[in-house]
Design a protein around this motif. Structure first.
Motif, mmCIF file in Angstrom:
data_model
loop_
_atom_site.group_PDB
_atom_site.id
_atom_site.type_symbol
_atom_site.label_atom_id
_atom_site.label_comp_id
_atom_site.label_asym_id
_atom_site.label_seq_id
_atom_site.Cartn_x
_atom_site.Cartn_y
_atom_site.Cartn_z
ATOM 1 N N LEU A 1 43.901 48.420 52.323
ATOM 2 C CA LEU A 1 42.524 47.930 52.412
ATOM 3 C C LEU A 1 41.909 48.284 53.760
ATOM 4 O O LEU A 1 42.542 48.103 54.804
ATOM 5 C CB LEU A 1 42.512 46.410 52.228
ATOM 6 C CG LEU A 1 41.215 45.663 52.493
ATOM 7 C CD1 LEU A 1 40.181 45.987 51.416
ATOM 8 C CD2 LEU A 1 41.472 44.147 52.546
ATOM 9 N N GLU A 2 40.688 48.813 53.727
ATOM 10 C CA GLU A 2 39.892 48.987 54.942
ATOM 11 C C GLU A 2 38.533 48.335 54.730
ATOM 12 O O GLU A 2 37.914 48.522 53.679
ATOM 13 C CB GLU A 2 39.707 50.466 55.292
ATOM 14 C CG GLU A 2 40.949 51.114 55.865
ATOM 15 C CD GLU A 2 40.642 52.357 56.684
ATOM 16 O OE1 GLU A 2 39.445 52.607 56.976
ATOM 17 O OE2 GLU A 2 41.602 53.069 57.035
ATOM 18 N N THR A 3 38.082 47.575 55.726
ATOM 19 C CA THR A 3 36.790 46.902 55.631
ATOM 20 C C THR A 3 35.884 47.318 56.792
ATOM 21 O O THR A 3 36.352 47.869 57.787
ATOM 22 C CB THR A 3 36.961 45.368 55.637
ATOM 23 O OG1 THR A 3 37.546 44.962 56.885
ATOM 24 C CG2 THR A 3 37.840 44.921 54.486
ATOM 25 N N ALA A 4 34.582 47.046 56.640
ATOM 26 C CA ALA A 4 33.610 47.399 57.669
ATOM 27 C C ALA A 4 32.422 46.444 57.553
ATOM 28 O O ALA A 4 32.251 45.753 56.540
ATOM 29 C CB ALA A 4 33.146 48.847 57.476
ATOM 30 N N PRO A 5 31.587 46.395 58.577
ATOM 31 C CA PRO A 5 30.349 45.619 58.475
ATOM 32 C C PRO A 5 29.457 46.157 57.351
ATOM 33 O O PRO A 5 29.605 47.305 56.927
ATOM 34 C CB PRO A 5 29.686 45.832 59.844
ATOM 35 C CG PRO A 5 30.791 46.223 60.761
ATOM 36 C CD PRO A 5 31.747 47.005 59.911
ATOM 37 N N CYS A 6 28.528 45.332 56.899
ATOM 38 C CA CYS A 6 27.577 45.793 55.886
ATOM 39 C C CYS A 6 26.302 44.966 55.955
ATOM 40 O O CYS A 6 26.217 43.986 56.708
ATOM 41 C CB CYS A 6 28.186 45.734 54.480
ATOM 42 S SG CYS A 6 28.450 44.078 53.842
ATOM 43 N N ALA B 1 45.362 45.706 58.935
ATOM 44 C CA ALA B 1 44.543 45.460 60.117
ATOM 45 C C ALA B 1 44.649 44.027 60.631
ATOM 46 O O ALA B 1 44.496 43.770 61.818
ATOM 47 C CB ALA B 1 43.086 45.800 59.796
ATOM 48 N N SER B 2 44.895 43.094 59.756
ATOM 49 C CA SER B 2 44.970 41.679 60.145
ATOM 50 C C SER B 2 45.792 40.927 59.106
ATOM 51 O O SER B 2 46.037 41.431 58.006
ATOM 52 C CB SER B 2 43.571 41.081 60.224
ATOM 53 O OG SER B 2 43.043 40.905 58.915
ATOM 54 N N PRO B 3 46.230 39.700 59.422
ATOM 55 C CA PRO B 3 46.958 38.909 58.421
ATOM 56 C C PRO B 3 46.156 38.690 57.139
ATOM 57 O O PRO B 3 46.737 38.679 56.049
ATOM 58 C CB PRO B 3 47.215 37.578 59.153
ATOM 59 C CG PRO B 3 47.252 37.945 60.603
ATOM 60 C CD PRO B 3 46.224 39.042 60.753
ATOM 61 N N LYS B 4 44.845 38.533 57.259
ATOM 62 C CA LYS B 4 44.022 38.340 56.064
ATOM 63 C C LYS B 4 44.018 39.607 55.200
ATOM 64 O O LYS B 4 44.119 39.534 53.980
ATOM 65 C CB LYS B 4 42.596 37.962 56.455
ATOM 66 C CG LYS B 4 42.451 36.551 57.005
ATOM 67 C CD LYS B 4 40.994 36.243 57.300
ATOM 68 C CE LYS B 4 40.837 34.817 57.817
ATOM 69 N NZ LYS B 4 39.411 34.500 58.129
ATOM 70 N N HIS B 5 43.885 40.761 55.856
ATOM 71 C CA HIS B 5 43.953 42.017 55.118
ATOM 72 C C HIS B 5 45.301 42.152 54.414
ATOM 73 O O HIS B 5 45.379 42.521 53.238
ATOM 74 C CB HIS B 5 43.778 43.213 56.071
ATOM 75 C CG HIS B 5 42.380 43.448 56.534
ATOM 76 N ND1 HIS B 5 41.753 42.636 57.426
ATOM 77 C CD2 HIS B 5 41.488 44.436 56.222
ATOM 78 C CE1 HIS B 5 40.538 43.098 57.667
ATOM 79 N NE2 HIS B 5 40.348 44.181 56.944
ATOM 80 N N ALA B 6 46.354 41.870 55.157
ATOM 81 C CA ALA B 6 47.704 42.027 54.609
ATOM 82 C C ALA B 6 47.931 41.114 53.412
ATOM 83 O O ALA B 6 48.531 41.524 52.402
ATOM 84 C CB ALA B 6 48.740 41.751 55.693
ATOM 85 N N ALA B 7 47.452 39.877 53.497
ATOM 86 C CA ALA B 7 47.628 38.928 52.402
ATOM 87 C C ALA B 7 46.878 39.383 51.156
ATOM 88 O O ALA B 7 47.392 39.283 50.028
ATOM 89 C CB ALA B 7 47.158 37.543 52.831
ATOM 90 N N PHE B 8 45.666 39.902 51.346
ATOM 91 C CA PHE B 8 44.885 40.373 50.201
ATOM 92 C C PHE B 8 45.518 41.617 49.584
ATOM 93 O O PHE B 8 45.551 41.772 48.354
ATOM 94 C CB PHE B 8 43.444 40.647 50.621
ATOM 95 C CG PHE B 8 42.490 40.842 49.472
ATOM 96 C CD1 PHE B 8 42.554 40.044 48.338
ATOM 97 C CD2 PHE B 8 41.506 41.819 49.536
ATOM 98 C CE1 PHE B 8 41.670 40.215 47.281
ATOM 99 C CE2 PHE B 8 40.614 42.014 48.491
ATOM 100 C CZ PHE B 8 40.699 41.207 47.358
ATOM 101 N N GLU B 9 46.055 42.495 50.419
ATOM 102 C CA GLU B 9 46.768 43.663 49.908
ATOM 103 C C GLU B 9 47.954 43.246 49.043
ATOM 104 O O GLU B 9 48.171 43.802 47.960
ATOM 105 C CB GLU B 9 47.255 44.535 51.068
ATOM 106 C CG GLU B 9 46.158 45.295 51.787
ATOM 107 C CD GLU B 9 46.668 46.082 52.983
ATOM 108 O OE1 GLU B 9 45.930 46.949 53.486
ATOM 109 O OE2 GLU B 9 47.806 45.830 53.426
ATOM 110 N N ARG B 10 48.733 42.283 49.523
ATOM 111 C CA ARG B 10 49.904 41.820 48.751
ATOM 112 C C ARG B 10 49.470 41.200 47.428
ATOM 113 O O ARG B 10 50.105 41.422 46.383
ATOM 114 C CB ARG B 10 50.712 40.809 49.574
ATOM 115 C CG ARG B 10 51.454 41.433 50.754
ATOM 116 C CD ARG B 10 52.461 40.447 51.325
ATOM 117 N NE ARG B 10 51.818 39.259 51.870
ATOM 118 C CZ ARG B 10 51.421 39.130 53.134
ATOM 119 N NH1 ARG B 10 51.571 40.132 53.990
ATOM 120 N NH2 ARG B 10 50.858 38.011 53.552
ATOM 121 N N GLU B 11 48.392 40.443 47.468
ATOM 122 C CA GLU B 11 47.889 39.805 46.254
ATOM 123 C C GLU B 11 47.455 40.851 45.226
ATOM 124 O O GLU B 11 47.781 40.746 44.035
ATOM 125 C CB GLU B 11 46.710 38.901 46.625
ATOM 126 C CG GLU B 11 46.059 38.208 45.429
ATOM 127 C CD GLU B 11 44.809 37.457 45.817
ATOM 128 O OE1 GLU B 11 43.944 37.264 44.937
ATOM 129 O OE2 GLU B 11 44.677 37.067 47.001
#
Length: 287
Positions: A254-259, A218-228
Motif C-alpha cells: 500500500l502507498e498513500t498520498a494527500p488528496c 510505511a507505518s503500523p497502520k499501513h502494515a495492518a491494512f496490508e495484512r488485512e
C-alpha cells in the motif's frame, strides 16, 4: 559519475542491464514467496502450479530465456538526488537502451504506435513509460519494471467519495481481485494506491509493486491494512493459477498520498507471478 553529474549514458547502460536481467530472472523475494506458498499449500493442483512456477524460474535463469512469453512494456522510474545534475536527453537514451535490450535479448516486442488509431507494432518495444523524480541528497536509483499485459489489464482506478473510507477502499481491492485475478496469473503481488489525483494514484499502486515482499510498510497502520487485505484476498480461494488454493496473493503493498477534501482516489495494480523488476543504485553501480 563525477562532479555531482550523472550522465545520461550511465542511466541508459544501467537500464539496458536491468531489462536483460529482469526478463530472465525472477526477483529473489518473489522466489522466496513462491517457495513459502508451496510449503503451506495442501491442494494438489495448487502444489503443481507452484512447482511449475519454481521450475520455470530456474530454467529461465539457467538458460537465459524469458520467464514469460509476454516480455511486457518497460516502466522506468529514475529517482535523482537534488544535488545531482543529468545533462542531456536522458529519456531518449533510455528509449535507445530499451530498443537494444529487447533486440539483443530477442524479447517480444509489445508496444503499438497509438492505442486508438495506429496499432502497428513499433518494432523495438519503445517508447519506455518513464518518469523522473527528485529526492534529497546525492544518490540516484533506477527502477525498471517489465509489465505484462494480462496483469496491467486486471488493474483499475476508482474515484470514491471520501465518505467511503477504509471500507470503500477494501471493497474496491477485493472486487478487483474477485473479478480480475484469474487473468493476472496468480499468485499476485497486489499494489494499492490511495490518494493524490486521478492521474497520479495509479502511479502509487505501480510503485508499490517495487517493494520487496516482507519489507516494512510505511507505518503500523499501513502494515495492518496490508495484512488485512492479504488475508481477505487469500480467503477467496482463487489460488495459484486460479485453480484453487490458499495463496492468491503473496503480498499486498500500500502507498498513500494527500488528496483533495472531496476525493478518495483508489488504484489497484496487480503484479503477476512473473514479477520482473530490478532496482539499481546508480552511484555504486559498476557497468
Amino acid at each position: 559519475m563525477e562532479n555531482n553529474t550523472l550522465t545520461a549514458k550511465r542511466v541508459a547502460d544501467a537500464a539496458y542491464d536491468a531489462i536483460r536481467a529482469a526478463a530472465v530472472g525472477l526477483r529473489e523475494d518473489v522466489l522466496c514467496g513462491l517457495a513459502a506458498a508451496r510449503k503451506i499449500e495442501e491442494q494438489p493442483r495448487a502444489q503443481s502450479v507452484l512447482d511449475c512456477l519454481l521450475e520455470n524460474a530456474q530454467i529461465a535463469r539457467e538458460d537465459g530465456v524469458p520467464l514469460c512469453q509476454d516480455t511486457g512494456t518497460c516502466w522506468v522510474r529514475l529517482e535523482v538526488g537534488e544535488e545531482l545534475s543529468i545533462p542531456g536527453d536522458v529519456l531518449s537514451q533510455v528509449d535507445d537502451a530499451v530498443a537494444r535490450a529487447y533486440t539483443d535479448g530477442r524479447l517480444r516486442m509489445s508496444v503499438v504506435h497509438d492505442a486508438l488509431f495506429d496499432r502497428a507494432n513499433t518494432g523495438d518495444n519503445t517508447p519506455a513509460f518513464a518518469e523522473i523524480a527528485t529526492r534529497p541528497g546525492h544518490g540516484a536509483t533506477l527502477h525498471v519494471l517489465l509489465k505484462g499485459g494480462g496483469s496491467d489489464n486486471a488493474s483499475r482506478v476508482v474515484m470514491l467519495a471520501p465518505g467511503a473510507g477504509i471500507e470503500g477502499v477494501r471493497n474496491v481491492v477485493l472486487d478487483c481481485v474477485r473479478e480480475k485475478a484469474a487473468n493476472a496469473c496468480p499468485p499476485l503481488i497486489v499494489g494499492v494506491g490511495v490518494g493524490a489525483t486521478f492521474d497520479k494514484v495509479a502511479g502509487l499502486a505501480k510503485h508499490a509493486l517495487l517493494r520487496e515482499i516482507g519489507s516494512p510498510a510505511a507505518s503500523p497502520k499501513h502494515a495492518a491494512f496490508e495484512r488485512e487485505l492479504l488475508e481477505a484476498i487469500n480467503a477467496t480461494g482463487i489460488g495459484p493459477g486460479a485453480l484453487g488454493g490458499k495463496t492468491t496473493a503473496l503480498a499486498v503493498h500500500l502507498e498513500t498520498a494527500p488528496c483533495h477534501i472531496a476525493a478518495l482516489p483508489v488504484a489497484v495494480n496487480m503484479g503477476c507471478s512473473a514479477m520482473r523488476s530490478v532496482s539499481i543504485d546508480l552511484v555504486s553501480w559498476e557497468d
